[in-house]
Design a protein around this motif. Structure first.
Motif, short mmCIF file in Angstrom:
data_model
loop_
_atom_site.label_atom_id
_atom_site.label_comp_id
_atom_site.label_asym_id
_atom_site.label_seq_id
_atom_site.Cartn_x
_atom_site.Cartn_y
_atom_site.Cartn_z
N ARG A 57 0.84 -1.33 0.11
CA ARG A 57 -0.02 -0.11 0.06
C ARG A 57 0.88 1.32 -0.02
O ARG A 57 1.89 1.28 0.64
CB ARG A 57 -0.91 -0.07 1.26
N ALA A 58 0.59 2.30 -0.94
CA ALA A 58 1.33 3.56 -0.85
C ALA A 58 0.33 4.47 -0.28
O ALA A 58 -0.87 4.76 -0.93
CB ALA A 58 1.79 3.75 -2.18
N ASN A 59 0.76 5.37 0.65
CA ASN A 59 -0.44 6.33 1.08
C ASN A 59 -1.70 6.03 1.53
O ASN A 59 -2.63 6.74 1.35
CB ASN A 59 -0.29 7.58 0.26
N GLY A 60 -1.83 4.79 1.95
CA GLY A 60 -3.18 4.18 2.12
C GLY A 60 -3.81 3.51 1.14
O GLY A 60 -5.00 3.09 1.34
N VAL A 61 -3.42 3.66 -0.14
CA VAL A 61 -3.87 3.00 -1.37
C VAL A 61 -3.53 1.94 -1.72
O VAL A 61 -2.19 1.58 -1.71
CB VAL A 61 -3.59 4.12 -2.47
N PHE A 62 -4.37 0.77 -1.88
CA PHE A 62 -3.94 -0.44 -2.20
C PHE A 62 -3.39 -0.47 -3.74
O PHE A 62 -3.56 0.19 -4.60
CB PHE A 62 -5.19 -1.40 -2.43
N VAL A 63 -1.86 -0.92 -3.86
CA VAL A 63 -1.48 -0.96 -5.00
C VAL A 63 -1.34 -2.56 -5.62
O VAL A 63 -1.86 -2.58 -6.73
CB VAL A 63 0.34 -0.66 -4.79
N MET A 64 -0.95 -3.53 -4.72
CA MET A 64 -1.04 -4.95 -5.30
C MET A 64 -1.13 -5.80 -4.14
O MET A 64 -0.69 -5.36 -2.87
CB MET A 64 0.02 -5.17 -6.27
#
Length: 245
Positions: free
Chosen positions: A38-45
């Protein structure tokens, strides 16, 4: 009754772009542990649904007759790179990743499968902003460029990445390519604007949809491919800097 999921943080890093977190996800039904980025709370993979990353690589590799030199923009958890390296035609694979911490986690075994992937002698890792790497790359030096740094133009990991889907950056990618080369861009949603922009920059374009099962829901991801004709160089100017190569 649906199983509940539990999370355990494995690593965390801060940079000027924000927070990067690697965590392990387990369900109480006893299934295998899953890595999640996760990057800045955003699911990446995560390490469950990797079919889209592999499909990106396969579709791109199929688009080029001789993909000897490949650039992968975005390391992620290494699954796109893994699929690229599975192709015996690939002689070199330059991976451009902006987050030093993610490269470190792959190298030191925090991501368990990372060390073996990065040990492949065909791999070079460049820790840099992909926009800078593209700007500094030697012209007409690569056969294939794969762009997998966001969840597509509509789901940016960082706001600044919006420029990666605009004509100036994609024109720089075109300049990197040898005749007959191609670029492949991954998107979590249909992106007709990206398809139009690729059509403005490249000689031909193809959009490919890919159905996936993401945890408990069905999704459809998209791959956008821009092609350079066989008889024309991607570009002739540039300073020959190191960039992605």
């Amino acid at each position: 009754m649906e199983s509940e999921e539990q999370y355990r943080e494995l690593a965390r890093a801060e940079s000027e772009r924000g927070e990067l977190v690697l965590r392990e996800r387990r369900s109480d039904d006893g299934g295998p542990a899953v890595l999640e980025l996760r990057a800045n709370g955003v699911f990446v993979m995560d390490s469950v649904e990797v079919g889209s990353e592999r499909a990106l690589a396969r579709a791109a590799l199929e688009a080029v007759a001789q993909p000897r030199t490949v650039v992968v923009a975005g390391l992620g958890l290494g699954f796109t790179m893994h699929e690229v390296l599975a192709d015996s035609r690939v002689e070199t694979c330059a991976v451009v990743e902006v987050e030093q911490a993610l490269v470190d986690w792959m190298r030191d075994g925090t991501v368990a499968h990372g060390p073996a992937l990065l040990a492949d002698q065909r791999v070079t890792v460049v820790v840099a902003d992909v926009a800078v790497a593209v700007a500094e790359a030697r012209p007409a030096s690569y056969d294939l460029v794969l762009i997998d740094v966001d969840n597509g133009p509509g789901y940016l990991v960082h706001d600044a990445n919006a420029a990666l889907y605009d004509p100036p950056f994609l024109g720089g990618v075109r300049a990197m390519l040898r005749p007959g080369g191609a670029v492949a861009v991954w998107s979590a949603a249909e992106a007709p604007g990206l398809e139009r922009t690729l059509g403005e920059v490249f000689d031909s374009v193809r959009a490919v949809d890919h159905e996936v099962r993401l945890q408990t829901r069905d999704e459809r991801y998209w791959l956008y491919l821009g092609y350079l004709d066989d008889g024309e160089d991607g570009g002739t100017d540039g300073d020959g800097g190191n960039g992605a190569g």
